[in-house]
Design a protein around this motif. Structure first.
Motif, PDB file in Angstrom:
ATOM      1  N   GLY A  28      45.586 -67.878 111.470  1.00  0.00           N
ATOM      2  CA  GLY A  28      44.703 -67.910 110.307  1.00  0.00           C
ATOM      3  C   GLY A  28      44.420 -66.514 109.776  1.00  0.00           C
ATOM      4  O   GLY A  28      44.367 -66.292 108.564  1.00  0.00           O
ATOM      5  N   MET A  29      44.261 -65.554 110.699  1.00  0.00           N
ATOM      6  CA  MET A  29      43.996 -64.181 110.272  1.00  0.00           C
ATOM      7  C   MET A  29      45.211 -63.598 109.566  1.00  0.00           C
ATOM      8  O   MET A  29      45.087 -62.873 108.573  1.00  0.00           O
ATOM      9  CB  MET A  29      43.613 -63.322 111.479  1.00  0.00           C
ATOM     10  N   LYS A  30      46.405 -63.915 110.083  1.00  0.00           N
ATOM     11  CA  LYS A  30      47.620 -63.433 109.430  1.00  0.00           C
ATOM     12  C   LYS A  30      47.713 -63.991 108.010  1.00  0.00           C
ATOM     13  O   LYS A  30      48.114 -63.294 107.077  1.00  0.00           O
ATOM     14  CB  LYS A  30      48.866 -63.868 110.217  1.00  0.00           C
ATOM     15  N   GLN A  31      47.335 -65.261 107.878  1.00  0.00           N
ATOM     16  CA  GLN A  31      47.403 -65.873 106.556  1.00  0.00           C
ATOM     17  C   GLN A  31      46.416 -65.207 105.599  1.00  0.00           C
ATOM     18  O   GLN A  31      46.724 -64.939 104.450  1.00  0.00           O
ATOM     19  CB  GLN A  31      47.105 -67.374 106.666  1.00  0.00           C
ATOM     20  N   ARG A  32      45.219 -64.924 106.099  1.00  0.00           N
ATOM     21  CA  ARG A  32      44.243 -64.204 105.274  1.00  0.00           C
ATOM     22  C   ARG A  32      44.764 -62.838 104.887  1.00  0.00           C
ATOM     23  O   ARG A  32      44.578 -62.379 103.771  1.00  0.00           O
ATOM     24  CB  ARG A  32      42.936 -64.013 106.049  1.00  0.00           C
ATOM     25  N   LEU A  33      45.414 -62.203 105.871  1.00  0.00           N
ATOM     26  CA  LEU A  33      45.976 -60.878 105.618  1.00  0.00           C
ATOM     27  C   LEU A  33      46.993 -60.950 104.482  1.00  0.00           C
ATOM     28  O   LEU A  33      47.022 -60.100 103.589  1.00  0.00           O
ATOM     29  CB  LEU A  33      46.629 -60.351 106.899  1.00  0.00           C
ATOM     30  N   GLU A  34      47.801 -61.990 104.508  1.00  0.00           N
ATOM     31  CA  GLU A  34      48.823 -62.079 103.466  1.00  0.00           C
ATOM     32  C   GLU A  34      48.203 -62.314 102.101  1.00  0.00           C
ATOM     33  O   GLU A  34      48.659 -61.779 101.087  1.00  0.00           O
ATOM     34  CB  GLU A  34      49.843 -63.167 103.805  1.00  0.00           C
ATOM     35  N   VAL A  35      47.146 -63.120 102.087  1.00  0.00           N
ATOM     36  CA  VAL A  35      46.447 -63.348 100.821  1.00  0.00           C
ATOM     37  C   VAL A  35      45.827 -62.037 100.337  1.00  0.00           C
ATOM     38  O   VAL A  35      45.905 -61.687  99.155  1.00  0.00           O
ATOM     39  CB  VAL A  35      45.373 -64.448 100.986  1.00  0.00           C
ATOM     40  N   ALA A  36      45.250 -61.273 101.277  1.00  0.00           N
ATOM     41  CA  ALA A  36      44.628 -59.995 100.898  1.00  0.00           C
ATOM     42  C   ALA A  36      45.683 -59.026 100.358  1.00  0.00           C
ATOM     43  O   ALA A  36      45.449 -58.330  99.369  1.00  0.00           O
ATOM     44  CB  ALA A  36      43.928 -59.375 102.104  1.00  0.00           C
ATOM     45  N   ARG A  37      46.863 -58.999 100.992  1.00  0.00           N
ATOM     46  CA  ARG A  37      47.935 -58.121 100.532  1.00  0.00           C
ATOM     47  C   ARG A  37      48.340 -58.479  99.099  1.00  0.00           C
ATOM     48  O   ARG A  37      48.607 -57.604  98.275  1.00  0.00           O
ATOM     49  CB  ARG A  37      49.148 -58.259 101.464  1.00  0.00           C
ATOM     50  N   ALA A  38      48.342 -59.804  98.843  1.00  0.00           N
ATOM     51  CA  ALA A  38      48.700 -60.254  97.497  1.00  0.00           C
ATOM     52  C   ALA A  38      47.624 -59.862  96.489  1.00  0.00           C
ATOM     53  O   ALA A  38      47.924 -59.340  95.416  1.00  0.00           O
ATOM     54  CB  ALA A  38      48.902 -61.772  97.495  1.00  0.00           C
ATOM     55  N   LEU A  39      46.357 -60.091  96.852  1.00  0.00           N
ATOM     56  CA  LEU A  39      45.267 -59.827  95.906  1.00  0.00           C
ATOM     57  C   LEU A  39      45.111 -58.344  95.625  1.00  0.00           C
ATOM     58  O   LEU A  39      44.684 -57.949  94.535  1.00  0.00           O
ATOM     59  CB  LEU A  39      43.952 -60.385  96.462  1.00  0.00           C
ATOM     60  N   ALA A  40      45.467 -57.494  96.611  1.00  0.00           N
ATOM     61  CA  ALA A  40      45.225 -56.058  96.477  1.00  0.00           C
ATOM     62  C   ALA A  40      45.944 -55.458  95.274  1.00  0.00           C
ATOM     63  O   ALA A  40      45.493 -54.473  94.709  1.00  0.00           O
ATOM     64  CB  ALA A  40      45.646 -55.333  97.754  1.00  0.00           C
ATOM     65  N   VAL A  41      47.089 -56.043  94.869  1.00  0.00           N
ATOM     66  CA  VAL A  41      47.796 -55.476  93.729  1.00  0.00           C
ATOM     67  C   VAL A  41      47.226 -55.986  92.398  1.00  0.00           C
ATOM     68  O   VAL A  41      47.732 -55.623  91.334  1.00  0.00           O
ATOM     69  CB  VAL A  41      49.325 -55.763  93.780  1.00  0.00           C
ATOM     70  N   GLY A  42      46.198 -56.819  92.483  1.00  0.00           N
ATOM     71  CA  GLY A  42      45.567 -57.312  91.256  1.00  0.00           C
ATOM     72  C   GLY A  42      46.461 -58.200  90.411  1.00  0.00           C
ATOM     73  O   GLY A  42      46.596 -57.990  89.206  1.00  0.00           O
ATOM     74  N   PRO A  43      47.101 -59.189  91.017  1.00  0.00           N
ATOM     75  CA  PRO A  43      47.997 -60.060  90.248  1.00  0.00           C
ATOM     76  C   PRO A  43      47.182 -61.019  89.391  1.00  0.00           C
ATOM     77  O   PRO A  43      45.995 -61.225  89.655  1.00  0.00           O
ATOM     78  CB  PRO A  43      48.737 -60.837  91.340  1.00  0.00           C
ATOM     79  N   ASP A  44      47.807 -61.606  88.351  1.00  0.00           N
ATOM     80  CA  ASP A  44      47.050 -62.622  87.637  1.00  0.00           C
ATOM     81  C   ASP A  44      47.455 -64.032  88.052  1.00  0.00           C
ATOM     82  O   ASP A  44      46.806 -64.994  87.680  1.00  0.00           O
ATOM     83  CB  ASP A  44      47.091 -62.416  86.125  1.00  0.00           C
TER      84      ASP A  44
END
Lengths: 273, 264
Positions: free
Chosen positions: A160-176
């Protein structure tokens, strides 16, 4: 422990996302999309004449049995695969390849094992000045509840933490837009449930447009504004179901269960009377 | 051959004692066999120790080891410089891979020793032909290892890298290379072993220093089989230390990353 706290906080604080207006122009429009793969000298049609639209700020689930081409569809939309026919338009422009404005979230195996939590979250924002990068990483570490694990490698994290990490990595670039490909599929029931709640929270606060591929009916009814139900061989859209339920959704309410039954029936899984 | 976590000191001591015991039994059997057979030329363990001491006092022991290490280092580094980029190209570019992989597979079974005449013809005698032969022996296996490592990088990492906007160069440096390090380390380790095997053989021909030369020279100059075996022992020990060094480096890098390499 951490995830429970996060979930509790969400229960209290999660604002209710309002269903986006249908009047605005489509964020994403898929038109006449067909994909064929050569197999043993012939062409197998994986996706046939797919048409659908998705509006800014919507959360749309692509639901279907395995083999219906829903992941292929997401790969085409993500720019990783060229369609045989038809096109994908985002904000009116055709998709020609992957783009940092639209980030794919794989199952948790997509995080880079050679980078720490910080390294992963900062991966897509190397071009930013160090200080800004540091702040952004810290912000998303906090948001997905990974504080205290900044220097940990993915191997030291739970699924679950890895999955959150991946979501955070995605959000960090500010995608729409975010594309999630059965992202929670490999997790246990409780973790999956918590992550859906967190995703809804992120969706409400960050106002991203989200496409979520899943074969899990409950997942789609809990998350989506709209569910695009797909059928297999060849992959096509069978029906589009609008889920008109307020968030957070009560998974034992009569209306929730009616939607669930409706989708079960669409997939041919309803109880035979 | 999996990478085990670092062990407790007590356990390590016990393990070391056990491998020492194996060595002791072998040396004893060696001595006993020669004592009973009375074979004339073969040295007994004690003679080898004395031979080693003689090499040390004559000041040539370190010279020979250093000469061999020098050639291995250069041959191996040249091979790394050529084979790793080549392997990545072969692994990630289908057209290049299809065109060149058969050539590498064809070159690989040719013993590097078969190249000795040509190496001498091209490069004369001394260090260059020896280094060239080590390079030749190390390049194909390392290129193939790098090729496989590059091929085995999970597609999701490549997709993620491209999704974040990486161009080919950045994709190589920030995704493909780090993702394939565990497999690459295995290839480097095996290749260093090959390089060490080959240096000794190469030194038997074209040079006048190094452990291979020591062995041939000791036999030619008065059948000094004690020095021959001393040379063999030095080759074994140095090779072992080289291997341990690579494993140590690998373990240091891989620790915590859950990128368990094939190194122990």
């Amino acid at each position: 422990m951490r995830s429970q706290n996060a979930a509790k906080r969400l229960d209290v604080a999660a604002p209710t996302p309002s269903p986006p207006s249908q009047a605005q122009p489509a964020k994403l429009s898929v038109a006449g999309l067909t994909v064929t793969f050569p197999v043993d000298g012939t062409h197998r049609t994986v996706l046939e004449a797919i048409d659908f639209e998705c509006h800014e700020g919507e959360l749309v689930c692509l639901l279907g049995p395995s083999g219906c081409g829903k992941s292929t569809l997401l790969n085409v939309i993500g720019g990783f695969l060229k369609p045989t026919q038809g096109q994908v338009l985002i904000d009116g422009a055709p998709v020609t390849g992957p783009d940092p404005r639209r980030i794919f979230v794989f199952q948790e195996r997509g995080v880079f094992p050679w980078l720490t939590v910080e390294g992963n979250i900062g991966f897509g924002i190397q071009h930013l000045p160090a200080e800004e990068r540091r702040q952004r990483v810290a912000h998303y570490v906090e948001m997905v509840g990974l504080r205290g694990f900044e220097r940990a490698y993915p191997a030291e994290l739970s699924g679950g933490m890895k999955q959150r990490l991946e979501v955070a990595r995605a959000l960090a670039v500010g995608p729409d837009m975010l594309y999630l490909d059965e992202s929670f599929g490999a997790l246990d029931y409780i973790t999956r449930h918590n992550l859906r709640r967190e995703l809804l929270h992120l969706w409400a606060t960050e106002r991203k447009t989200i496409l979520f591929v899943t074969h899990d009916i409950d997942e789609s009814v809990q998350l989506a504004n709209r569910v695009v139900v797909m059928a297999a061989r060849p992959g096509r859209i069978q029906r589009v179901v609008d889920i008109d339920l307020p968030y957070p959704r009560d998974i034992s309410s009569a209306r929730y269960l009616r939607y669930r039954d409706e989708l079960l029936e669409e997939l041919g899984l309803a109880h035979q009377r | 051959m999996t990478l085990a976590p670092a062990r407790q000191p007590a356990v390590r001591l016990a393990l070391a004692a056990r491998s020492m015991a194996g060595l002791g039994v072998m040396v004893l059997a060696w001595d006993l066999a020669l004592y009973m057979s009375g074979a004339p030329l073969l040295p007994r363990p004690w003679h080898v120790v004395l031979g080693m001491a003689e090499l040390l006092t004559r000041g040539v022991l370190l010279k020979h080891v250093a000469a061999s290490l020098f050639r291995v280092t250069w041959g191996f580094l040249l091979a790394v410089a050529v084979a790793v980029p080549l392997g990545f190209l072969l692994g990630r570019n289908q057209r290049v891979g299809k065109a060149l992989a058969p050539l590498i597979h064809l070159l690989r079974p040719i013993s590097p020793l078969a190249w000795i005449p040509i190496a001498i013809l091209w490069l004369g005698v001394g260090d260059p032909p020896a280094i060239f032969i080590i390079f030749l022996a190390s390049t194909p296996p390392l290129a193939l290892a790098a090729m496989n490592a590059a091929r085995n990088v999970p597609q999701v990492y490549v997709h993620a890298g491209r999704n974040f906007g990486l161009g080919p160069r950045e994709l190589f440096l920030r995704v493909l290379l780090p993702a394939s390090v565990p497999e690459l380390l295995v290839g480097l380790r095996l290749t260093l072993g090959i390089a060490w095997l080959v240096v000794v053989a190469a030194e038997m021909i074209a040079v006048n220093s190094g452990l291979g030369f020591l062995i041939v020279d000791s036999r030619n100059a008065g059948n000094r089989y004690d020095l021959v075996v001393a040379g063999m022992v030095l080759i074994g020990v140095t090779g072992l230390l080289l291997d341990r060094a690579v494993v140590r480096l690998a373990r240091g890098y891989l620790r915590g990353r859950d990128m368990v390499g094939d190194a122990s």
